[in-house]
Motif scaffolding. Structure first.
Motif, PDB file in Angstrom:
ATOM      1  N   LEU A   1       0.916  -1.220   0.002  1.00 35.13           N
ATOM      2  CA  LEU A   1      -0.016   0.112  -0.017  1.00 35.13           C
ATOM      3  C   LEU A   1       0.813   1.382   0.014  1.00 35.13           C
ATOM      4  N   ARG A   2       2.165   0.977   0.261  1.00 36.65           N
ATOM      5  CA  ARG A   2       2.846   2.217   0.329  1.00 36.65           C
ATOM      6  C   ARG A   2       2.948   3.223  -1.041  1.00 36.65           C
ATOM      7  N   LEU A   3       2.998   2.758  -2.046  1.00 31.53           N
ATOM      8  CA  LEU A   3       2.919   3.571  -3.188  1.00 31.53           C
ATOM      9  C   LEU A   3       1.739   4.408  -3.355  1.00 31.53           C
ATOM     10  N   LYS A   4       0.514   3.748  -3.021  1.00 26.60           N
ATOM     11  CA  LYS A   4      -0.735   4.399  -2.803  1.00 26.60           C
ATOM     12  C   LYS A   4      -0.893   5.682  -1.962  1.00 26.60           C
ATOM     13  N   PHE A   5      -0.124   5.535  -0.752  1.00 26.32           N
ATOM     14  CA  PHE A   5      -0.142   6.448   0.086  1.00 26.32           C
ATOM     15  C   PHE A   5       0.859   7.765  -0.334  1.00 26.32           C
ATOM     16  N   LEU A   6       2.004   7.196  -1.107  1.00 26.63           N
ATOM     17  CA  LEU A   6       2.827   8.361  -1.653  1.00 26.63           C
ATOM     18  C   LEU A   6       2.086   9.081  -2.672  1.00 26.63           C
ATOM     19  N   HIS A   7       1.322   8.371  -3.598  1.00 29.53           N
ATOM     20  CA  HIS A   7       0.479   9.096  -4.536  1.00 29.53           C
ATOM     21  C   HIS A   7      -0.574  10.033  -3.783  1.00 29.53           C
ATOM     22  N   PHE A   8      -1.066   9.386  -2.920  1.00 30.03           N
ATOM     23  CA  PHE A   8      -1.931  10.416  -2.036  1.00 30.03           C
ATOM     24  C   PHE A   8      -1.586  11.673  -1.320  1.00 30.03           C
ATOM     25  N   PHE A   9      -0.210  11.449  -0.961  1.00 28.06           N
ATOM     26  CA  PHE A   9       0.393  12.534  -0.076  1.00 28.06           C
ATOM     27  C   PHE A   9       1.237  13.482  -0.889  1.00 28.06           C
TER      28      PHE A   9
END
Length: 171
Positions: free
Chosen positions: A86-94
């Motif tokens: 899920l890390r990549l999704k969080f980086l996209h979000f933030f």
């Protein structure tokens, strides 16, 4: 050759974080069985543009080593692999557009508030999945899972922010 070098460096980093976790942080065991899991730092700082399968494997490996030493039966391996996924999704979000447009992006470049939110969000997901699995095991039905998750996430986030603060001073 570069992939092998990065893999070996990552394995040494994993060994170092596991050593800190097992020898220093596990015996500290904060109130209400709230732990600080510093090994999540590996998932936070691993370069996002590297091989994703190697990253997922290394995240599983760090969780498996912690599971083996703490005798927890795969809980840490699952939680660290889920967080890595899920890390990549969080980086996209933030970081949104900045993240997408740059190939040399680093978490160290995020503004402080976004960095803190990113760290807390990923740590919270890791701890929540870990503590839910513990609850399903049947060992902590009398504990409040969300409360423990928030406290453990706060302690781990503070340690990660301290790491990033000293890392910034070093550069």
């Amino acid at each position: 050759m570069n992939l092998i070098k990065n893999f070996i460096i990552s394995v040494f980093y994993i060994f170092f974080l596991c050593l800190i976790q097992i020898s220093i942080l596990n015996p500290l065991f904060l109130f209400l069985r709230c732990y600080s899991y510093i090994y999540v730092l590996f998932i936070l700082v691993y370069p996002y543009n590297k091989n994703k399968f190697v990253f997922l494997f290394l995240s599983f490996l760090i969780g498996w080593v912690i599971d083996h030493c703490m005798n927890t039966g795969g809980f840490h391996a699952f939680s660290s692999t889920l967080s890595a996924f899920l890390r990549l999704k969080f980086l996209h979000f933030f970081d949104g557009k900045n993240f997408i447009n740059r190939n040399d992006f680093s978490i160290y470049e995020l503004p402080l508030i976004r960095k803190m939110l990113y760290i807390f969000s990923l740590v919270f997901i890791h701890h929540f999945s870990l503590l839910i699995l513990e609850m399903l095991k049947g060992t902590i039905f009398n504990r409040i899972v969300l409360f423990r998750t928030i406290l453990s996430s706060i302690f781990t986030t503070i340690l990660c922010i301290i790491y990033f603060f000293f890392r910034k001073i070093k550069h």
